[in-house]
Motif scaffolding. Sequence first.
Motif, short mmCIF file in Angstrom:
data_model
loop_
_atom_site.label_atom_id
_atom_site.label_comp_id
_atom_site.label_asym_id
_atom_site.label_seq_id
_atom_site.Cartn_x
_atom_site.Cartn_y
_atom_site.Cartn_z
N MET A 1 -57.12 45.48 -7.53
CA MET A 1 -57.50 46.86 -7.26
C MET A 1 -56.27 47.77 -7.24
N GLU A 2 -55.16 47.28 -6.74
CA GLU A 2 -53.94 48.07 -6.74
C GLU A 2 -53.54 48.45 -8.16
N ARG A 3 -53.65 47.50 -9.08
CA ARG A 3 -53.33 47.78 -10.49
C ARG A 3 -54.30 48.79 -11.08
N GLU A 4 -55.59 48.66 -10.73
CA GLU A 4 -56.59 49.57 -11.26
C GLU A 4 -56.35 51.01 -10.79
N VAL A 5 -56.11 51.18 -9.49
CA VAL A 5 -55.91 52.51 -8.95
C VAL A 5 -54.64 53.16 -9.52
N ALA A 6 -53.57 52.38 -9.60
CA ALA A 6 -52.33 52.91 -10.17
C ALA A 6 -52.53 53.32 -11.63
N GLY A 7 -53.31 52.55 -12.37
CA GLY A 7 -53.59 52.89 -13.76
C GLY A 7 -54.40 54.17 -13.90
N LEU A 8 -55.38 54.35 -13.02
CA LEU A 8 -56.19 55.57 -13.06
C LEU A 8 -55.33 56.79 -12.73
N ALA A 9 -54.46 56.66 -11.72
CA ALA A 9 -53.59 57.77 -11.35
C ALA A 9 -52.68 58.14 -12.51
N GLY A 10 -52.12 57.13 -13.16
CA GLY A 10 -51.26 57.40 -14.30
C GLY A 10 -51.99 58.07 -15.44
N ARG A 11 -53.23 57.65 -15.68
CA ARG A 11 -54.01 58.24 -16.78
C ARG A 11 -54.28 59.72 -16.53
N ILE A 12 -54.67 60.07 -15.29
CA ILE A 12 -54.95 61.47 -14.97
C ILE A 12 -53.70 62.32 -15.12
N ASN A 13 -52.60 61.83 -14.56
CA ASN A 13 -51.37 62.62 -14.64
C ASN A 13 -50.86 62.72 -16.07
N GLY A 14 -51.05 61.67 -16.84
CA GLY A 14 -50.64 61.73 -18.24
C GLY A 14 -51.48 62.70 -19.05
N THR A 15 -52.75 62.85 -18.68
CA THR A 15 -53.66 63.72 -19.43
C THR A 15 -53.52 65.19 -19.04
N PHE A 16 -53.38 65.47 -17.74
CA PHE A 16 -53.51 66.84 -17.26
C PHE A 16 -52.21 67.50 -16.79
N SER A 17 -51.17 66.72 -16.55
CA SER A 17 -49.96 67.29 -15.96
C SER A 17 -49.34 68.38 -16.84
N GLU A 18 -48.74 69.34 -16.17
CA GLU A 18 -47.92 70.36 -16.83
C GLU A 18 -46.49 70.21 -16.31
N LEU A 19 -45.54 70.93 -16.91
CA LEU A 19 -44.16 70.82 -16.47
C LEU A 19 -44.01 71.19 -15.00
N ASP A 20 -44.84 72.11 -14.52
CA ASP A 20 -44.72 72.57 -13.13
C ASP A 20 -45.90 72.15 -12.26
N TRP A 21 -46.69 71.17 -12.70
CA TRP A 21 -47.87 70.76 -11.91
C TRP A 21 -48.23 69.32 -12.20
N THR A 22 -48.34 68.52 -11.13
CA THR A 22 -48.87 67.15 -11.21
C THR A 22 -50.17 67.13 -10.44
N PRO A 23 -51.29 66.86 -11.11
CA PRO A 23 -52.59 66.97 -10.43
C PRO A 23 -52.81 65.96 -9.31
N LEU A 24 -52.26 64.74 -9.46
CA LEU A 24 -52.53 63.69 -8.47
C LEU A 24 -51.22 63.09 -7.97
N ARG A 25 -51.02 63.16 -6.68
CA ARG A 25 -49.89 62.49 -6.05
C ARG A 25 -50.41 61.24 -5.34
N TYR A 26 -49.98 60.09 -5.81
CA TYR A 26 -50.45 58.81 -5.29
C TYR A 26 -49.32 58.16 -4.50
N VAL A 27 -49.49 58.08 -3.18
CA VAL A 27 -48.46 57.57 -2.27
C VAL A 27 -48.90 56.22 -1.74
N ASN A 28 -48.14 55.18 -2.05
CA ASN A 28 -48.54 53.81 -1.74
C ASN A 28 -47.80 53.27 -0.51
#
Length: 473
Positions: free
Chosen positions: A315-342
Motif C-alpha cells: 500500500m505504501e508503494r501504491e500511495v506514493a505512486g498515486l501522489a507522484g502521478r498527480i504531481n507529475g500531471t498537474f504541477s506548475e513551477l509555482d504550485w504542487t497540488p499534493l504534498r505527501y508527508v510520510n
Amino acid sequence: MSRLVVVSNRVPVPTPGTPPAGGLAVALSGAMKARGGLWFGWSGRTLPPDAGEPRAAELTESEGVTYAVVDLSERDLDDYYAGFSNRMLWPLFHYRMDLTEFTRVNLAGYHRVNRLFSRLLAPQIAADDAIWVHDYHLIPLAAELRSIGCKNRMGFFLHIPFPPPDILTVLPNHADVVRSLAAYDVVGFQTPIDVENFETYVRREKIGRRLPDGRFVVHGRTVRVEAYPVGIETQTFADVAAASERNALVRRTKESLGDRKLIIGVDRLDYSKGIAERIQAFETFLLLDPEWRGRCTYLQITPKSRGEVPEYAAMEREVAGLAGRINGTFSELDWTPLRYVNRTVGRNALAGLYRYARVGLVTPLRDGMNLVAKEFVAAQDPENPGVLLLSRFAGAASELDGALLTNPYDVDGTAGSIARALDMPLEERKDRWSSMFERILEYDVAWWCRSFLDALENEEAAPPQAGRIAAVS
C-alpha cells in the motif's frame, strides 16, 4: 472506591521530559491516579532468543499509578501480534475478508500470550479491583483470568468495528471469540451499529438473548453490551489549536501556501483508511473542476505503520505512486497540488494545521470511530471554521451531524464533495461546525471513561446517554 486495573497491548509508561501519549492515555491515567491504579501490558521490547518465558512483570511507579510491563519473545510477537491480531482480526473486523490469513499456529500464539498475561497479571490483582481490558489483541483475557479463579468485575472495550455475522463467521474460531466476550461483565463498542451486529450474531447462533433491561444473556452469563463512543480532550485540543500561531511549522506552512486553500488528511498508513481512494478522488476533482488548479493544496500526512506486514508495504508503494502521478500531471513551477508527508507530525502542529485547513478529509473505508474527525472539529476557528468531509463508514459519522458525508468507494462523488466543501458559504460552515463542537465538548474522553466505569462498577447502571445522531449530507 475500588482500584482500577487497565490492560492493553502496549503500555504508555511515562518518560520524563516527554508529553503524554495522547488523550486516551491521559483519561485512563487520570482515572487511575484518582483512585489508585495499575496499567498492565506489553513493554514494546523483545526478549533475547534464549531468555525463556518471563516470570514476572516489570513494575514502575509514577504519580500514584503502577505500570506493569512484560517483554515478549519474537515468536510471540510473530504469532500473537503480527499474526492473529493484525493479519486475521484487524482485516476481518474492518470488513477486509480478502486480506485475512488464518493459521492454527497464529491462533495458538494469540491464546498463549493472553494466557501469559493472565498468569503474570493475577498476582497484581486485589479482590476488589475493577479490571478494564482494551481492544482486539486481548479478547480472551477475561476467560483466562476466570479459569484461574479471578472473580473481579471485568470490562472490555473494542476500539475497532465489530462486524456483522456474515463477516464474523468467516473467522474459524468465531464461536470462541464471542464466548470469550461473554466472560466480561461489560462489553463496550464504539457505535450502536456494533451493538446491533453483536445482537444479530447472538440471535442467529442461538447462544443467548437480550433482556428487557438491555443486557444480554450469552452462554449463561449476563453481560451489559452498550455503545460508548470514545471522545477526545475537546477543550484542551481547541486551546492548543487557538495558540498554534506561535508554532514554527504552522507558520512556515501558511507562508508556503500563500492564499491557496488547504485540504488536509491525516492517517496512519493502513488499508482501512481509504488513502488511495481519497487521492484518486482529489485527482478526479482536479480534472472535473479545473478552476481550482493552483488555488488549493492537498496535504496528506501519513506516518508509516506495520512495515513488517506485506500488505502495508504494497500500500505504501501504491500511495506514493498515486501522489507522484498527480504531481507529475498537474504541477506548475509555482504550485504542487499534493504534498505527501510520510512521517509523524507533532500534536501542536497538527492542531494548527487543522485550524488553518478549509477542508478536512476523513474518509476511511471502515473505522471504529476515527478521532481525527473529532480533532479537526475541535481545532476550528469558530469565526471561520473549515468543513469536515467524513466517510459514512467511520464510527464518528453516527455523531458528527454537521459533516459532509461521503462514500469513499465513490470516487466521483467524493470529488464532488471536495468541490462543495471548498465553495461552502461561511454561514453554513458555522452552522455545521457549531452543532458538532457542542457534541464533542459534552461527550469528550472524560465522559467516555466515566460512563464505562460507571457501568462496570454498578451492575444496574443506566446505559450511556450519548445516543446516536444521524449525520447529514
